[in-house]
Design a protein around this motif. Sequence first.
Motif, PDB file in Angstrom:
ATOM      1  N   GLU A 105       0.135  23.649  29.049  1.00 51.86           N
ATOM      2  CA  GLU A 105       0.879  22.506  28.070  1.00 51.86           C
ATOM      3  C   GLU A 105       1.234  21.390  29.198  1.00 51.86           C
ATOM      4  OE1 GLU A 105       4.868  23.790  27.153  1.00 51.86           O
ATOM      5  OE2 GLU A 105       4.860  25.959  26.536  1.00 51.86           O
ATOM      6  N   ALA A 106       0.668  19.770  28.696  1.00 45.76           N
ATOM      7  CA  ALA A 106       0.921  19.370  29.206  1.00 45.76           C
ATOM      8  C   ALA A 106       1.406  18.223  27.567  1.00 45.76           C
ATOM      9  CB  ALA A 106      -0.407  18.244  29.083  1.00 45.76           C
ATOM     10  N   LEU A 107       1.811  16.981  28.124  1.00 47.28           N
ATOM     11  CA  LEU A 107       2.165  15.817  27.765  1.00 47.28           C
ATOM     12  C   LEU A 107       1.314  14.807  27.378  1.00 47.28           C
ATOM     13  CD1 LEU A 107       5.476  14.473  29.583  1.00 47.28           C
ATOM     14  CD2 LEU A 107       5.876  15.934  27.273  1.00 47.28           C
ATOM     15  N   GLN A 108       1.112  13.976  27.226  1.00 50.87           N
ATOM     16  CA  GLN A 108      -0.232  12.680  26.906  1.00 50.87           C
ATOM     17  C   GLN A 108       0.505  11.381  26.560  1.00 50.87           C
ATOM     18  OE1 GLN A 108      -2.794  13.783  23.486  1.00 50.87           O
ATOM     19  NE2 GLN A 108      -3.723  15.621  24.696  1.00 50.87           N
ATOM     20  N   ALA A 109       0.334  10.497  27.257  1.00 50.82           N
ATOM     21  CA  ALA A 109       0.994   9.303  27.071  1.00 50.82           C
ATOM     22  C   ALA A 109      -0.443   8.240  27.100  1.00 50.82           C
ATOM     23  CB  ALA A 109       0.992   8.712  28.755  1.00 50.82           C
TER      24      ALA A 109
END
Length: 83
Positions: A35-39
């Motif tokens: 799981e990862a956040l994207q910016a």
Amino acid sequence: RASMLPPAAAAAAAVERVAMREIVVLEAPGAGAGEALQAIKRTWQPSTRKRKRKHGFLSRLRTKNGRKVLNRRIQKGRARLAP
């Protein structure tokens, strides 16, 4: 991949690739594996050297239109002619 698509779809895929922005992947604290956040990366990444080379006084002097810019700024009374 694009060669297998019909011409209209290939053109749309090319436009889609060009329109995409750079995405920076951030690891989220406490997120599970994978799981990862994207910016979205911001467009202004300041560099003094690039700014001076593109917009500096000497680069203005080198071209005819750059000299016009400097003359207009002199006539207007600007304290700074170029960054």
